[in-house]
Design a protein around this motif. Structure first.
Motif, PDB file in Angstrom:
ATOM      1  N   PHE A  31     -10.645 -10.410 -10.852  1.00  0.00           N
ATOM      2  CA  PHE A  31      -9.457  -9.584 -11.085  1.00  0.00           C
ATOM      3  C   PHE A  31      -8.249 -10.104 -10.309  1.00  0.00           C
ATOM      4  O   PHE A  31      -7.130 -10.114 -10.830  1.00  0.00           O
ATOM      5  N   TRP A  32      -8.483 -10.489  -9.051  1.00  0.00           N
ATOM      6  CA  TRP A  32      -7.392 -10.946  -8.188  1.00  0.00           C
ATOM      7  C   TRP A  32      -7.715 -12.345  -7.668  1.00  0.00           C
ATOM      8  O   TRP A  32      -8.140 -12.509  -6.513  1.00  0.00           O
ATOM      9  N   PRO A  33      -7.523 -13.359  -8.460  1.00  0.00           N
ATOM     10  CA  PRO A  33      -7.849 -14.710  -7.978  1.00  0.00           C
ATOM     11  C   PRO A  33      -6.897 -15.208  -6.908  1.00  0.00           C
ATOM     12  O   PRO A  33      -7.229 -16.138  -6.170  1.00  0.00           O
ATOM     13  N   ASP A  34      -5.709 -14.615  -6.812  1.00  0.00           N
ATOM     14  CA  ASP A  34      -4.717 -15.101  -5.857  1.00  0.00           C
ATOM     15  C   ASP A  34      -3.893 -13.929  -5.337  1.00  0.00           C
ATOM     16  O   ASP A  34      -3.257 -13.210  -6.108  1.00  0.00           O
ATOM     17  N   CYS A  35      -3.910 -13.737  -4.031  1.00  0.00           N
ATOM     18  CA  CYS A  35      -3.102 -12.688  -3.394  1.00  0.00           C
ATOM     19  C   CYS A  35      -2.022 -13.296  -2.503  1.00  0.00           C
ATOM     20  O   CYS A  35      -1.573 -12.661  -1.533  1.00  0.00           O
ATOM     21  N   SER A  36      -1.605 -14.507  -2.835  1.00  0.00           N
ATOM     22  CA  SER A  36      -0.579 -15.168  -2.027  1.00  0.00           C
ATOM     23  C   SER A  36       0.703 -14.355  -2.018  1.00  0.00           C
ATOM     24  O   SER A  36       1.106 -13.787  -3.038  1.00  0.00           O
ATOM     25  N   ARG A  37       1.294 -14.290  -0.836  1.00  0.00           N
ATOM     26  CA  ARG A  37       2.576 -13.592  -0.620  1.00  0.00           C
ATOM     27  C   ARG A  37       2.488 -12.102  -0.958  1.00  0.00           C
ATOM     28  O   ARG A  37       3.496 -11.468  -1.266  1.00  0.00           O
ATOM     29  N   GLN A  38       1.286 -11.544  -0.889  1.00  0.00           N
ATOM     30  CA  GLN A  38       1.089 -10.117  -1.136  1.00  0.00           C
ATOM     31  C   GLN A  38       0.754  -9.406   0.172  1.00  0.00           C
ATOM     32  O   GLN A  38       0.147  -9.982   1.081  1.00  0.00           O
ATOM     33  N   ARG A  39       1.118  -8.146   0.234  1.00  0.00           N
ATOM     34  CA  ARG A  39       0.744  -7.303   1.379  1.00  0.00           C
ATOM     35  C   ARG A  39      -0.473  -6.489   0.954  1.00  0.00           C
ATOM     36  O   ARG A  39      -0.390  -5.637   0.062  1.00  0.00           O
ATOM     37  N   VAL A  40      -1.612  -6.754   1.603  1.00  0.00           N
ATOM     38  CA  VAL A  40      -2.898  -6.207   1.176  1.00  0.00           C
ATOM     39  C   VAL A  40      -3.396  -5.202   2.210  1.00  0.00           C
ATOM     40  O   VAL A  40      -3.399  -5.478   3.417  1.00  0.00           O
ATOM     41  N   LEU A  41      -3.818  -4.053   1.711  1.00  0.00           N
ATOM     42  CA  LEU A  41      -4.388  -3.004   2.566  1.00  0.00           C
ATOM     43  C   LEU A  41      -5.813  -2.718   2.129  1.00  0.00           C
ATOM     44  O   LEU A  41      -6.075  -2.492   0.946  1.00  0.00           O
ATOM     45  N   GLY A  42      -6.742  -2.727   3.066  1.00  0.00           N
ATOM     46  CA  GLY A  42      -8.116  -2.312   2.811  1.00  0.00           C
ATOM     47  C   GLY A  42      -8.351  -0.950   3.426  1.00  0.00           C
ATOM     48  O   GLY A  42      -7.987  -0.704   4.583  1.00  0.00           O
ATOM     49  N   LEU A  43      -8.950  -0.057   2.659  1.00  0.00           N
ATOM     50  CA  LEU A  43      -9.184   1.311   3.133  1.00  0.00           C
ATOM     51  C   LEU A  43     -10.658   1.640   2.965  1.00  0.00           C
ATOM     52  O   LEU A  43     -11.238   1.428   1.892  1.00  0.00           O
ATOM     53  N   GLY A  44     -11.269   2.193   4.012  1.00  0.00           N
ATOM     54  CA  GLY A  44     -12.707   2.448   4.023  1.00  0.00           C
ATOM     55  C   GLY A  44     -13.368   1.438   4.934  1.00  0.00           C
ATOM     56  O   GLY A  44     -12.958   1.251   6.088  1.00  0.00           O
ATOM     57  N   PHE A  45     -14.393   0.747   4.407  1.00  0.00           N
ATOM     58  CA  PHE A  45     -14.965  -0.398   5.127  1.00  0.00           C
ATOM     59  C   PHE A  45     -14.873  -1.591   4.176  1.00  0.00           C
ATOM     60  O   PHE A  45     -15.807  -1.906   3.438  1.00  0.00           O
ATOM     61  N   SER A  46     -13.728  -2.213   4.182  1.00  0.00           N
ATOM     62  CA  SER A  46     -13.424  -3.268   3.215  1.00  0.00           C
ATOM     63  C   SER A  46     -13.344  -4.654   3.826  1.00  0.00           C
ATOM     64  O   SER A  46     -13.074  -5.628   3.122  1.00  0.00           O
ATOM     65  N   THR A  47     -13.598  -4.779   5.128  1.00  0.00           N
ATOM     66  CA  THR A  47     -13.425  -6.073   5.789  1.00  0.00           C
ATOM     67  C   THR A  47     -14.317  -7.183   5.224  1.00  0.00           C
ATOM     68  O   THR A  47     -13.878  -8.332   5.195  1.00  0.00           O
ATOM     69  N   PRO A  48     -15.551  -6.909   4.748  1.00  0.00           N
ATOM     70  CA  PRO A  48     -16.328  -8.007   4.156  1.00  0.00           C
ATOM     71  C   PRO A  48     -15.648  -8.628   2.941  1.00  0.00           C
ATOM     72  O   PRO A  48     -15.896  -9.798   2.615  1.00  0.00           O
ATOM     73  N   TYR A  49     -14.783  -7.873   2.257  1.00  0.00           N
ATOM     74  CA  TYR A  49     -14.113  -8.365   1.061  1.00  0.00           C
ATOM     75  C   TYR A  49     -12.692  -8.826   1.358  1.00  0.00           C
ATOM     76  O   TYR A  49     -12.167  -9.711   0.675  1.00  0.00           O
ATOM     77  N   LEU A  50     -12.048  -8.259   2.353  1.00  0.00           N
ATOM     78  CA  LEU A  50     -10.719  -8.711   2.733  1.00  0.00           C
ATOM     79  C   LEU A  50     -10.732 -10.137   3.246  1.00  0.00           C
ATOM     80  O   LEU A  50      -9.740 -10.869   3.103  1.00  0.00           O
ATOM     81  N   SER A  51     -11.858 -10.561   3.813  1.00  0.00           N
ATOM     82  CA  SER A  51     -11.955 -11.931   4.310  1.00  0.00           C
ATOM     83  C   SER A  51     -11.809 -12.937   3.182  1.00  0.00           C
ATOM     84  O   SER A  51     -11.390 -14.074   3.406  1.00  0.00           O
ATOM     85  N   VAL A  52     -12.149 -12.530   1.954  1.00  0.00           N
ATOM     86  CA  VAL A  52     -12.035 -13.408   0.787  1.00  0.00           C
ATOM     87  C   VAL A  52     -10.732 -13.165   0.043  1.00  0.00           C
ATOM     88  O   VAL A  52      -9.988 -14.092  -0.288  1.00  0.00           O
ATOM     89  N   LEU A  53     -10.415 -11.895  -0.226  1.00  0.00           N
ATOM     90  CA  LEU A  53      -9.224 -11.568  -1.003  1.00  0.00           C
ATOM     91  C   LEU A  53      -7.940 -11.856  -0.239  1.00  0.00           C
ATOM     92  O   LEU A  53      -6.909 -12.144  -0.846  1.00  0.00           O
ATOM     93  N   GLY A  54      -7.977 -11.762   1.066  1.00  0.00           N
ATOM     94  CA  GLY A  54      -6.757 -11.875   1.854  1.00  0.00           C
ATOM     95  C   GLY A  54      -6.317 -13.284   2.159  1.00  0.00           C
ATOM     96  O   GLY A  54      -5.318 -13.479   2.848  1.00  0.00           O
ATOM     97  N   LEU A  55      -7.018 -14.297   1.642  1.00  0.00           N
ATOM     98  CA  LEU A  55      -6.629 -15.674   1.910  1.00  0.00           C
ATOM     99  C   LEU A  55      -5.250 -15.950   1.299  1.00  0.00           C
ATOM    100  O   LEU A  55      -5.037 -15.766   0.106  1.00  0.00           O
ATOM    101  N   GLY A  56      -4.339 -16.372   2.122  1.00  0.00           N
ATOM    102  CA  GLY A  56      -2.997 -16.674   1.650  1.00  0.00           C
ATOM    103  C   GLY A  56      -2.078 -15.472   1.554  1.00  0.00           C
ATOM    104  O   GLY A  56      -0.913 -15.627   1.179  1.00  0.00           O
ATOM    105  N   ALA A  57      -2.583 -14.272   1.855  1.00  0.00           N
ATOM    106  CA  ALA A  57      -1.744 -13.076   1.755  1.00  0.00           C
ATOM    107  C   ALA A  57      -0.680 -13.079   2.854  1.00  0.00           C
ATOM    108  O   ALA A  57      -0.859 -13.654   3.931  1.00  0.00           O
ATOM    109  N   GLU A  58       0.432 -12.415   2.583  1.00  0.00           N
ATOM    110  CA  GLU A  58       1.490 -12.307   3.577  1.00  0.00           C
ATOM    111  C   GLU A  58       1.031 -11.484   4.776  1.00  0.00           C
ATOM    112  O   GLU A  58       1.307 -11.823   5.926  1.00  0.00           O
ATOM    113  N   ARG A  59       0.308 -10.407   4.494  1.00  0.00           N
ATOM    114  CA  ARG A  59      -0.187  -9.522   5.551  1.00  0.00           C
ATOM    115  C   ARG A  59      -1.418  -8.804   5.052  1.00  0.00           C
ATOM    116  O   ARG A  59      -1.481  -8.406   3.882  1.00  0.00           O
ATOM    117  N   VAL A  60      -2.419  -8.624   5.914  1.00  0.00           N
ATOM    118  CA  VAL A  60      -3.646  -7.920   5.565  1.00  0.00           C
ATOM    119  C   VAL A  60      -3.924  -6.879   6.644  1.00  0.00           C
ATOM    120  O   VAL A  60      -3.939  -7.198   7.840  1.00  0.00           O
TER     121      VAL A  60
END
Length: 255
Positions: A31-60
């Motif tokens: 769904f989200w192959p690229d989150c470059s220059r995006q501000r990403v928020l994980g809510l709950g216990f999302s850190t196992p997935y933020l490590s992958v989705l947040g690559l290249g993000a502006e802020r996580v």
């Protein structure tokens, strides 16, 4: 009873947790192959997935519910995790571009309020990924994993919940067809379970993975219109011949 952050961290460190992270994360990346220059928020216990989705993000950012507890994340560098009240996020309106909900929606007492708050912090055109236990799946029926706790959802329930919160599901996937049993043989055959379940569209996947977009409606205010009515007589009284003789035109009073 709410999930504890220690138990969540231990689950994702186990072989079964690695299987869950692998296949759920794969659906997210479709769904989200690229989150470059995006501000990403994980809510709950999302850190196992933020490590992958947040690559290249502006802020996580990783926000964890107060009832669950918080862990430091990431392990290196400055911490990006915080303990919060999920329905009162300490963020300005329209301040993030993407939100990832994992172990959040099924654990909250008010899913409507949670989605409303997520919609508040999302920027125009923002997107959200939700991972929730499938009511018909085996993972929701066994409490040996975090997906066996809280409230599971059916597809129709999720659609109604998102529609009420003004979210539009754009992509939908299921994951975790492998039974949630800690057996080595099942762990090795997990890819075959996923291929068979997805290929046959079997109904007993462990979780729903939904990619939704925040809807915007242009509300046009109704204007009150004033109408003025001039009341005009339809029938005018006509004088009788006697009245005309007694009051001829131009007849004035004597001075």
């Amino acid at each position: 009873m709410p999930l504890d952050v220690v138990d969540l961290r231990a689950f994702y460190a186990s072989p079964l947790g690695h299987v869950a992270r692998r296949f759920i994360g794969r659906a997210m990346l479709r769904f989200w192959p690229d989150c470059s220059r995006q501000r990403v928020l994980g809510l709950g216990f999302s850190t196992p997935y933020l490590s992958v989705l947040g690559l290249g993000a502006e802020r996580v950012l990783a926000f964890m519910p107060a009832a669950q507890g918080v862990v430091n994340w990431p392990s290196e560098g400055m911490s990006a995790s915080a303990l919060v009240e999920p329905t009162l996020l300490p963020l300005p309106t329209a301040s993030v571009d993407r939100v990832v909900l994992v172990h959040a929606l099924e654990e909250t007492e008010s899913p409507d309020d949670l989605l409303e708050e997520v919609g508040r912090v999302l920027s125009p055109g923002g997107r959200m990924i939700v991972v929730v236990p499938n009511r018909r799946g085996l993972w929701a029926r066994m409490d040996g994993t975090p997906f066996g706790h809280g409230r599971p959802f059916s597809r129709s329930q999720l659609q109604a919940l998102m529609r009420a919160a003004e979210f539009s599901p754009e992509n939908w996937a299921e994951a975790l067809y492998v039974p949630p049993l800690k057996r080595h043989l099942l762990m090795r055959s997990a890819p075959a379970w996923e291929r068979a379940g997805a290929g046959l569209s079997l109904p007993f996947a462990g979780v729903h993975v939904i990619d939704a977009t925040k809807q915007f409606y242009r509300r046009v205010p109704l204007r009150a219109t004033r109408r003025s009515f001039a009341f005009r007589p339809i029938l005018l009284p006509r004088p009788t011949p006697t009245q005309r003789a007694a009051n001829p035109p131009g007849d004035g009073a004597a001075g």
